[in-house]
Scaffold this active site. Structure first.
Site, short mmCIF file in Angstrom:
data_model
loop_
_atom_site.label_atom_id
_atom_site.label_comp_id
_atom_site.label_asym_id
_atom_site.label_seq_id
_atom_site.Cartn_x
_atom_site.Cartn_y
_atom_site.Cartn_z
CG HIS A 288 -2.28 0.50 1.00
ND1 HIS A 288 -2.88 0.57 -0.24
CD2 HIS A 288 -3.23 0.95 1.89
CE1 HIS A 288 -4.10 1.05 -0.12
NE2 HIS A 288 -4.35 1.29 1.15
CG ASN B 64 -8.73 4.65 4.61
OD1 ASN B 64 -8.04 4.20 3.69
ND2 ASN B 64 -9.45 3.89 5.40
CG ASP C 178 -1.87 0.80 -3.40
OD1 ASP C 178 -1.82 1.92 -2.86
OD2 ASP C 178 -2.79 -0.02 -3.22
CG ASN D 65 -10.92 3.19 1.18
OD1 ASN D 65 -11.97 3.31 0.53
ND2 ASN D 65 -10.75 2.19 2.03
#
Length: 218
Positions: free
Chosen positions: A36, A83, A108, A129
């Site tokens: 991530h 997020n 990513d 997100n």
């Protein structure tokens, strides 16, 4: 920085208008090297390649600024956690009064094989997100560029959230290291040519890499 921009023609030359590059990821040592966080890695590799120090905190981001040739470039790694990435990206674009066609977000992407990149002019969030937050803080506007960094799909029935927070194995890390260097080349091309021209050339090369890698396990 802005006095330098003015001296170097910032106010008059369209071609030298600044770019804002934003890499998405999670702050903290425990997230370093995870799938991530490849957006952060792309920022770091690019910053090192062009000699821009990431030595400030600005708008909730680790931040650097400099020139690549005559083009001013702002680099940011939001420290808000993934997020809430828009809480940094939105204010940065507003602070520098940048149109969204001068913003490029690195992130990513599980829909691309590990190590394959795509340079896009715009798009949706694709259930990412971090991108969702960025779009929200751009008031729903999706007209900003993205550099999608393929990390592959979770194996079997693995939870995608767990997959994202895992580190790469040796084979996958080698692919990512190669991809990040290719990304540096694409970004330098972007800064010396138009986004459309750069994306067409770069994505054509990555298409054949995609075909080669999509059936190879990592």
């Amino acid at each position: 920085m802005f006095s330098k921009l003015t001296k170097r023609g910032f106010c008059t030359a369209i071609s030298s208008r600044p770019w804002l590059f934003v890499g998405l990821g999670n702050p903290g040592e425990k997230f370093r090297g995870t799938r991530h966080n490849v957006g952060f890695e792309m920022i770091d590799v690019f910053a090192e390649s062009v000699g821009i120090p990431m030595n400030r905190v600005h708008c909730k981001a680790v931040f650097g600024e400099g020139f690549v040739g005559d083009i001013p470039v702002f680099l940011a790694k939001p420290q808000t956690y993934m997020n809430l990435s828009g809480e940094s990206a939105g204010p940065l674009a507003a602070y520098y009064k940048l149109p969204l066609n001068r913003v490029l977000v690195f992130h990513d992407d599980m829909t691309l094989p590990c190590g394959v990149l795509r340079l896009q002019h715009n798009g949706g969030h694709g259930y990412h997100n971090g991108l969702k937050s960025v779009i929200s803080h751009f008031r729903g506007n999706r007209e900003f560029a993205r550099l999608r960094i393929g990390i592959g799909r979770p194996p079997g029935q693995m939870d995608p959230k767990a997959f994202l927070l895992q580190k790469f194995n040796n084979t996958a890390q080698e692919r990512i290291d190669t991809a990040l260097q290719e990304g540096v080349g694409a970004l330098k091309l972007l800064l010396s040519h138009s986004l459309f021209e750069s994306a067409r050339h770069f994505n054509h090369e990555q298409k054949y890499k995609h075909i080669r890698l999509q059936t190879m396990p990592v």
